[in-house]
Design an enzyme around this catalytic site. Structure first.
Site, PDB file in Angstrom:
ATOM      1  N   HIS A   1      34.225  37.311  34.136  1.00  0.00           N
ATOM      2  CA  HIS A   1      32.977  36.750  33.604  1.00  0.00           C
ATOM      3  C   HIS A   1      32.651  35.395  34.210  1.00  0.00           C
ATOM      4  CE1 HIS A   1      36.157  35.922  30.431  1.00  0.00           C
ATOM      5  NE2 HIS A   1      35.947  34.746  30.990  1.00  0.00           N
TER       6      HIS A   1
ATOM      7  N   HIS B   1      37.641  34.535  41.441  1.00  0.00           N
ATOM      8  CA  HIS B   1      38.000  33.173  41.062  1.00  0.00           C
ATOM      9  C   HIS B   1      37.734  32.148  42.166  1.00  0.00           C
ATOM     10  CE1 HIS B   1      40.819  34.340  37.459  1.00  0.00           C
ATOM     11  NE2 HIS B   1      39.571  34.776  37.338  1.00  0.00           N
TER      12      HIS B   1
END
Length: 451
Positions: A174, A203
């Site tokens: 998310h 990430h």
């Protein structure tokens, strides 16, 4: 397709996560009658989730059925969607081991779920079970779509498409949509006015374009406004979850240096690079507000909060929750109904990003409709961003090779190439650390590592 999908949750004892995903599912008309199959190896956690899911379903006016399973293959039979969210070895013993052993060797970590020795060990614990899910899906639901939320995302996703290329799967996080909302909050603007294009690796994806809609309907570049707000001390805003340990300085400093904003949090990013966590450099920790040992602290707090929440849910006659920012229900709805949507997913780099290795795992925008998940081409990233990502891809490449070929040497090589580890430890110290981690984890790791 049947009139209603079957949605299987592997790791349904992750009750908070299940609550968020199914809260979204039950509010989508096409999914209201879905069969929800909850699977977990812990019968107590499974029953806790069952209680919450039943109340969620009733509160939303959904009318599907719920089944509970401790056997994975049984839960997967004839599934249309498979949501995977678990942590092999849990907080205790395995996460604690990752942090304590590394600390004994002089290596501090913040989250340790993506890269570094913690991410490497987590991948080695996790990938064999993900492969077993792929085996079972091949046998009992070969056309299902897997929505994988398990970290380390890039290594897990890569290892699955390398061994099981026929399985439809996407790695979900998310951070892209979450950070966009965070930046809107920092600037006091409506997130709905944002438009962005983002790409990279899990990430470590960057907003290549970040714009906001003006009153006349045109779009303007948000980056100058964001930089001005940071330099004036108006951004970032305090942590929205009230976590005073995580102040988001690292990402803004990287934005100043790189010219692009990264998607994952400052506490994550600090340990993906060689610049922020060094022995004897408390000045860096203080200046950049790096929250060492953040993940173990977070785990303890979440466990305590969950026990309190669970008691409240048991007493409540209904459970109403706000929509989450997770992509799962959007994907299910798009595939089931054919109504197109765009999400950001982690997928194989098949010509999507030209200046990252072909075959590595990348995070890009994907069109989702009745044809499934279709990644979109990005082209060439700015060279300095690709160079930074490559330092992380090096670790992912070697670890994935290690587990695919059962090559113990490559585990050590992966740790050697980790930017943070290499900035702190010498070669022999890295080997000694990996030796100790393998010994400490014992049977949580594949047998070939102990041969």
């Amino acid at each position: 397709m049947m009139s209603a999908p079957k949605i299987t949750f592997i790791g349904a004892g992750s009750t908070i996560f299940v609550k968020n995903i199914l809260g979204d599912v039950f509010h989508r008309e096409a999914l209201k009658t879905a069969h929800i199959a909850l699977m977990d190896i812990d019968p107590t956690r499974l029953e806790e989730s069952h209680i919450v899911v039943r109340k969620l379903m009733d509160s939303a006016g959904a009318s599907g059925k719920i089944t509970c399973h401790t056997q994975q293959k049984e839960a997967l039979e004839d599934a249309d969607f498979v949501v995977v969210a678990f942590q092999i070895g849990g907080y205790e013993p395995c996460t604690v081991t990752d942090f304590e052993v590394c600390k004994r060797h002089g290596l501090e970590q913040t989250i340790a779920d993506t890269l570094g020795p913690g991410g490497i060990m987590r991948a080695l614990r996790t990938i064999p079970h993900l492969w077993q899910i792929c085996e079972d899906m091949t046998e009992v639901c070969p056309d299902a779509t897997m929505l994988n939320y398990v970290n380390p995302m890039a290594m897990n996703t890569w290892a699955m498409y390398a061994r099981y290329p026929h399985i439809k799967q996407v790695g979900l996080c998310h951070s892209v949509q979450g950070t966009a909302e965070e930046l809107a909050r920092d600037l006091n603007i409506d997130p709905a006015t944002l438009r962005y294009r983002c790409a990279g690796i899990n990430h470590m994806a960057f907003y290549l374009e970040l714009e906001r809609k003006t009153a006349d309907g045109s779009y303007v570049n948000l980056y100058p406004e964001l930089l001005a707000a940071y330099e004036a001390g108006q951004a970032p805003k305090p942590n929205i979850h009230g976590n005073t340990r995580c102040q988001n300085i690292v990402r803004y400093e990287m934005f100043k240096k790189l010219g692009y904003f990264v998607t994952e949090s400052s506490e994550h990013f600090a340990e993906y690079t060689p610049w922020f966590i060094k022995p004897g450099r408390e000045d860096l920790i203080e200046r950049y507000k790096v929250p060492l040992d953040e993940y173990p602290k977070r785990c303890v707090e979440q466990l305590a909060n969950w026990h309190k929440e669970l008691e409240e849910y048991k007493k409540a006659s209904r459970i109403d929750i706000k929509p989450s920012r997770e992509y799962a229900s959007t994907i299910m709805n798009a595939i089931w109904t054919g109504e197109p949507s765009v999400i950001y997913g982690n997928v194989r780099n098949d010509g999507l990003i030209d200046n990252l290795p072909q075959g590595c795992c990348v995070e890009v925008a994907c069109l989702v409709d009745a044809n499934g998940i279709q990644p979109t081409k990005v082209g060439t990233l700015p060279s300095h961003l690709a160079a930074l990502m490559q330092t992380n891809i090096n670790v992912q490449t070697l670890l994935t090779e290690a587990i695919l070929t059962e090559n113990r040497d490559r585990v050590y090589h992966a740790a050697m190439m980790d930017p943070h580890t290499a900035a702190v430890l010498g070669i022999d110290e890295i080997y000694a650390l990996v030796d100790d981690l393998i010994a400490a984890h014992g049977d949580w790791l594949p047998g070939w590592l102990h041969r």
